[in-house]
Motif scaffolding. Structure first.
Motif, PDB file in Angstrom:
ATOM      1  N   THR A  47       0.829  -1.208   0.000  1.00 50.17           N
ATOM      2  CA  THR A  47       0.000   0.000   0.000  1.00 50.17           C
ATOM      3  C   THR A  47       0.858   1.251   0.000  1.00 50.17           C
ATOM      4  OG1 THR A  47      -1.774  -1.125   1.230  1.00 50.17           O
ATOM      5  CG2 THR A  47      -1.760   1.277   1.286  1.00 50.17           C
ATOM      6  N   CYS A  48       1.766   1.337   0.957  1.00 50.04           N
ATOM      7  CA  CYS A  48       2.535   2.570   1.148  1.00 50.04           C
ATOM      8  C   CYS A  48       3.538   2.808   0.021  1.00 50.04           C
ATOM      9  CB  CYS A  48       3.253   2.543   2.490  1.00 50.04           C
ATOM     10  SG  CYS A  48       2.118   2.612   3.895  1.00 50.04           S
ATOM     11  N   ASN A  49       4.149   1.743  -0.491  1.00 49.99           N
ATOM     12  CA  ASN A  49       5.132   1.938  -1.553  1.00 49.99           C
ATOM     13  C   ASN A  49       4.485   2.328  -2.873  1.00 49.99           C
ATOM     14  OD1 ASN A  49       8.139   1.315  -0.816  1.00 49.99           O
ATOM     15  ND2 ASN A  49       6.902  -0.067   0.419  1.00 49.99           N
ATOM     16  N   LEU A  50       3.353   1.732  -3.205  1.00 49.13           N
ATOM     17  CA  LEU A  50       2.643   2.146  -4.428  1.00 49.13           C
ATOM     18  C   LEU A  50       2.125   3.574  -4.282  1.00 49.13           C
ATOM     19  CD1 LEU A  50       0.633  -1.080  -5.377  1.00 49.13           C
ATOM     20  CD2 LEU A  50       2.711  -0.200  -6.465  1.00 49.13           C
ATOM     21  N   ALA A  51       1.603   3.901  -3.100  1.00 49.41           N
ATOM     22  CA  ALA A  51       1.097   5.259  -2.868  1.00 49.41           C
ATOM     23  C   ALA A  51       2.225   6.284  -2.968  1.00 49.41           C
ATOM     24  CB  ALA A  51       0.430   5.332  -1.495  1.00 49.41           C
ATOM     25  N   ALA A  52       3.389   5.951  -2.423  1.00 50.08           N
ATOM     26  CA  ALA A  52       4.523   6.875  -2.469  1.00 50.08           C
ATOM     27  C   ALA A  52       4.960   7.144  -3.908  1.00 50.08           C
ATOM     28  CB  ALA A  52       5.687   6.313  -1.657  1.00 50.08           C
ATOM     29  N   ILE A  53       4.886   6.119  -4.751  1.00 52.32           N
ATOM     30  CA  ILE A  53       5.260   6.295  -6.162  1.00 52.32           C
ATOM     31  C   ILE A  53       4.220   7.158  -6.879  1.00 52.32           C
ATOM     32  CG2 ILE A  53       5.567   5.087  -8.366  1.00 52.32           C
ATOM     33  CD1 ILE A  53       6.697   2.729  -6.555  1.00 52.32           C
TER      34      ILE A  53
END
Length: 259
Positions: A18-24
């Motif tokens: 969740t967090c890594n895709l959102a950060a991208i």
């Protein structure tokens, strides 16, 4: 675009994905929101670090407000917190969500999250929803509120067997509550290409016609450093192999399904 990351099995990397895709998404200039529905608050801690403690307003306050009539209720935007990363915001979790669950279920507040996110549609381009490892009130709320569902998968036989009931549950919610809900795909996490079992299990999913996404996410100790420093991989080490895999996965989703 509203995505829910869901698996009833714990430890499969929901918060990490969740967090890594959102950060991208945010790094690419999209106004991005993470909604952390898991009382454990892993996504909240990942994105806010020490600032994720003692917050003035959390999702527990949002849901509590739906149970009690107030003359001057807080607006949905009051439950959003800016992260240290540009364009990236979070609706933070709180342990009290666990206590509220039975009250919310008995009062049938299952559509309140969907209504809140529809209010915010003009403010955000992408919404990623992290869920508890259970098919409970909060997970159902997320599936009702979302356009699409991503399913993390950690390459073992127990996960493969659980996958079929999970897909049935998603289909039931689609049929009963959210006709627009789509399973975007299965995200293979902690993949070890040199090990025989992961290759065998993933190939079986592909042979059965399930929507397995490329690329697979490698197993890496770097992700623990990412958690500890409260920095998604794209900010911690953008050239790392796992960072590049997250970027490629994000771009695959953007090409196939939109933002």
């Amino acid at each position: 675009m509203r995505r829910v990351v869901f698996n009833q099995k714990g430890g499969v990397g929901k918060s990490t994905i969740t967090c890594n895709l959102a950060a991208i998404s945010a790094q690419q200039g999209k106004r991005t929101l993470v909604v952390d529905l898991d009382p454990q608050g892993n996504s909240t801690q990942y994105l806010l670090g020490a600032n994720g403690e003692d917050l003035e307003a959390t999702l527990a306050d949002f849901f509590d407000q739906t149970l009690n009539f107030k003359l001057n209720p807080r607006g949905t935007e009051d439950f959003i917190v800016a992260t240290p990363f540009e364009c990236l915001h979070v609706m933070p979790s709180h342990p009290q969500l666990e206590e509220l669950q039975s009250k919310l279920e008995s009062r049938y507040k299952i559509y309140k999250l969907r209504d809140a996110l529809e209010e915010l549609a003009k403010d955000f381009d992408c919404v990623y929803i992290d869920t508890p490892p259970a098919l409970n009130f909060f997970t159902r709320s997320a599936l009702i509120a979302a356009d699409a569902c991503l399913i993390p998968f950690d390459c073992d036989e127990f996960s493969r067997k659980a996958l079929y009931s999970l897909l049935e549950n998603v289909q039931e919610i689609k049929s009963d509550h959210n006709r627009n809900l789509q399973v975007e795909g299965i995200v293979v996490n902690q993949f070890q290409p040199r090990a025989t079992l992961p290759q065998k299990v993933v190939q079986e999913l592909i042979d059965e016609g399930l929507p397995v996404l490329q690329p697979y996410l490698s197993a890496s100790v770097k992700i623990k450093e990412s958690h500890e420093q409260a920095k998604p991989m794209i900010h911690l080490d953008p050239k790392h192999k796992l960072s590049q895999e997250f970027v490629a996965l994000h771009d695959t989703l953007a090409r196939k399904y939109g933002a």
